[in-house]
Design an enzyme around this catalytic site. Structure first.
Site, short mmCIF file in Angstrom:
data_model
loop_
_atom_site.label_atom_id
_atom_site.label_comp_id
_atom_site.label_asym_id
_atom_site.label_seq_id
_atom_site.Cartn_x
_atom_site.Cartn_y
_atom_site.Cartn_z
CB SER A 1 -0.90 0.01 1.24
OG SER A 1 -1.54 1.26 1.40
CE1 TYR B 1 -4.70 -2.00 4.97
CE2 TYR B 1 -3.71 0.16 4.64
CZ TYR B 1 -4.23 -1.01 4.12
OH TYR B 1 -4.28 -1.19 2.77
#
Length: 678
Positions: free
Chosen positions: A555, A568
């Site tokens: 990501s 996350y």
């Protein structure tokens, strides 16, 4: 009349082809003669409708028929230059086509056109080939069928064989068909129903004779230590050996594999005569074109260790390649095509089963079906006589036939990921589904791994079913489930080339609200889950010795610091560094490890639909339905990132164009300056 004739032919073909006892996949052909109007002259012309080259009787449609004018076909008898030049006759069939002609005429077209019967079937039934490959097949044909079926000595398929069968029918008006030595059967009838009935009568009569008169143990006594392993142990050993065997079978060019532990195979391999019979190879041309002249057979008992079995397979593979080179050298001539490869197509492991290989899953699976047909043929022939396949020199003439070479040359160029086998985690929705879809479209075989088995199987069905994709259930936080998914992959497709670590979830909370449970769940799924998947995959890739790719869907958050995202983003940073670490470690095995850093992918995302979207929208103070637009507006390109954009990056990273790239992270974020890599 033509519509009725063609409809009856298609229906008969489908019925005969639906039962593999009658003929193998894509083997045999059927035909019908009738009249239709010539669109140019308006006159009635007599036509032949016959299954074209490459079709399958069980699924035959009208588009799979070649349509030829019989007057022109029959005239070819007068210009036939003889058996030494009969290959020229196949090209001449093109000048007999009616209209656009339909499918390309096959080598067996002459058999159907020249035999004086309205309907003709040529089939490869196990029972018929058993008689055809018996050492005393001619005598057995008379004994089993009387004068109703006539023996035809082996002749390579072609124009001369058509002339031979036509002459036999004319000389034997009482006959309903023939046994073609070493090959199969041909039957005929005045009507479609009569031809089908005659075909089935020959097949069933041969079956009944073998059952009533054959020896009970045609493959000999059970060899001590060669009986099948218990199912769980058998499949575990198959999964452990599959990567090694696929690597061997792909020495000349990459192959996709198929595994079966069918009872027919296991029984054959536990019997004393299997080494002798296996070495004789198959006989029917369709059989050995699919399975090569003979299989590679492991000569160790069922309980041999995986390590000993793998080592012995490597020795036998070297011997097999040398034997195949010698076979090619014995029979080649100045105009023979170049050798196509010396690796085995069929590998047999006693107590475990059969591994077969091809350019795609269907080809590999069908090769296995053909070898089971061949085992049934050998059983029948040995039960009533001695199995005696056609001569090796004849096998070579067919395997390296110019017409076969031309057929291979007509095949389309392989797609970018042809022969590659991919496992994608979290692939039942969103980014994972898009990646699986793109890889399948590029020719890869794909395993859809997901927590939700029903959804995974649904995606696999969408992509084309078991010859393209399979669905498996896998919780990546459970190492045993990960290993089971890897085992399922190698048993489904023979091995593994490409892994995409995509499974994930997102917990969006401020630091003070993030619990230990949140932290552990986030890291277990993505950091530990990716570790489990990469570790299990690396073992296969190393054993296979064919290189490979591991992709991490990381990501932009692995390098971009945003609020309310500690669990996350930290685990994405963990994944990003796994890419670098594994690239450094696995490079010596030819394994590339790369990552992709997307921006938030909202559309189609299971993560965003599961609550993450609402939480991120609240953080940024926008309506949830506008989150994708919001993300787009903060990028340099002002474009929303879609699952397909990530899939495109996976396809490029794992294709030939970036064959020398490893340890790289590719941003797929439409330009987020704060996430630029430095």
């Amino acid at each position: 009349m033509s519509n009725e004739t063609v409809s009856a032919l298609i229906a008969r073909s489908n019925r005969l082809g639906a039962d593999k006892r009658n003929t193998n996949y894509a083997g045999g052909n059927t035909s019908a003669k009738g009249f239709d109007t010539d669109p140019v002259t308006g006159e009635n012309v007599e036509l032949l409708w016959v299954k074209g080259s490459g079709g399958d009787l069980g699924t035959l449609k009208e588009s799979g028929l070649a349509v030829l004018r019989l007057d022109r076909m029959r005239a070819m008898v007068n210009t036939y230059p003889g058996v030494d030049r009969e290959d020229e006759m196949v090209a001449a069939f093109d000048y007999c086509l009616h209209g656009k002609g339909g499918a390309a005429p096959s080598i067996d077209t002459a058999m159907h056109g020249l035999v004086d019967a309205a309907h003709v079937d040529h089939l490869h039934p196990d029972s018929g080939i058993a008689v055809a490959t018996a050492a005393d097949g001619e005598e057995l044909t008379r004994k089993i069928f009387g004068s109703k079926v006539v023996w035809v000595p082996w002749r390579r398929p072609g124009f001369q064989l058509g002339l031979d069968i036509a002459a036999i029918k004319e000389a034997n008006p009482q006959a309903v068909g023939t046994i073609l030595g070493g090959h199969g059967i041909t039957a005929w009838g005045a009507t479609s129903d009569e031809a089908e009935a005659n075909s089935l009568w020959i097949i069933e009569t041969a079956e009944a004779y073998i059952a009533s008169n054959g020896r009970q143990d045609p493959f000999g006594a059970v060899l001590p230590g060669y009986s099948p392993l218990p199912e769980a142990e058998r499949r575990a050993k198959a999964a452990a050996l599959a990567p090694v065997i696929r690597g061997l079978a792909s020495t000349d060019k990459p192959q996709v594999g198929h595994f079966t532990d069918d009872a027919v195979v296991l029984d054959f391999l536990e019997r004393a005569e299997h080494p002798r019979l296996g070495a004789l190879g198959t006989s029917c041309p369709d059989h050995f074109l699919r399975t090569k002249v003979k299989p590679l057979i492991l000569d160790l008992p069922a309980d041999a260790s995986v390590e000993d079995s793998a080592a012995r397979l490597k020795e036998l593979h070297e011997q097999y390649r040398a034997d195949y080179q010698a076979y090619y050298d014995r029979h080649r001539s100045e105009d023979s095509p170049a050798m196509r490869g010396a690796d085995p197509t069929v590998v047999l492991v006693p107590g475990v089963g059969m591994f077969t290989y091809g350019a795609n899953k269907q080809t590999a699976r069908v090769a296995g079906e053909f070898y089971i047909n061949a085992i049934n043929v050998m059983r029948g022939a040995e039960a009533i006589s001695t199995y005696a396949p056609i001569e090796e020199s004849e096998k070579f003439r067919i395997e390296y036939w110019a017409l076969e070479e031309a057929k291979l040359a007509r095949m389309p160029k392989p797609k970018s990921h042809a022969t590659r086998i991919a496992l994608v985690t979290g692939a039942a929705s969103g980014i994972g589904k898009a990646i699986a879809t793109r890889l399948a479209a590029e020719g890869a075989c794909v395993v859809i791994a997901d927590l939700n088995l029903e959804n995974a199987e649904a995606v696999a069905a969408e992509l084309g079913g078991a010859d393209v994709a399979v669905g498996v259930q896998a919780d990546v936080t459970d190492e045993a489930q990960v290993q089971a998914a890897i085992d399922a992959t190698v048993l489904a497709f023979g091995g593994l080339d490409l892994v995409v670590n995509n499974a994930g979830l997102s917990i969006s909370k401020p630091l003070l609200e993030t619990s230990e449970k949140d932290w552990d769940l986030q890291h277990n799924v993505m950091a530990k889950g990716s570790f489990f998947v990469s570790k299990a995959a690396a073992k296969v890739l190393i054993d296979q010795d064919m290189g490979g790719d591991i992709i991490y869907i990381s990501s932009k958050n692995s390098v971009f610091a945003g609020p309310n995202n500690i669990a996350y983003s930290a685990t994405k940073a963990d994944q990003a560094h796994q890419v670098r670490l594994l690239a450094a470690e696995l490079g010596e095995y030819g394994v590339k490890v790369n990552g992709i850093n997307p921006d938030g992918v909202v559309r189609g995302s299971g993560i965003f639909a599961g609550g993450w979207g609402a939480k991120r929208a609240a953080v940024y103070g926008v309506p949830e339905e506008d989150l994708g637009k919001f993300y787009a507006q903060r990028t340099l390109l002002k474009r929303e990132v879609l699952p397909e954009n990530v899939a495109n990056a996976v396809a490029v990273l794992t294709g030939e164009d970036l064959s020398h790239t490893t340890g790289l992270h590719i941003p797929v974020d439409a330009g987020v300056a704060a996430a630029f890599l430095r």
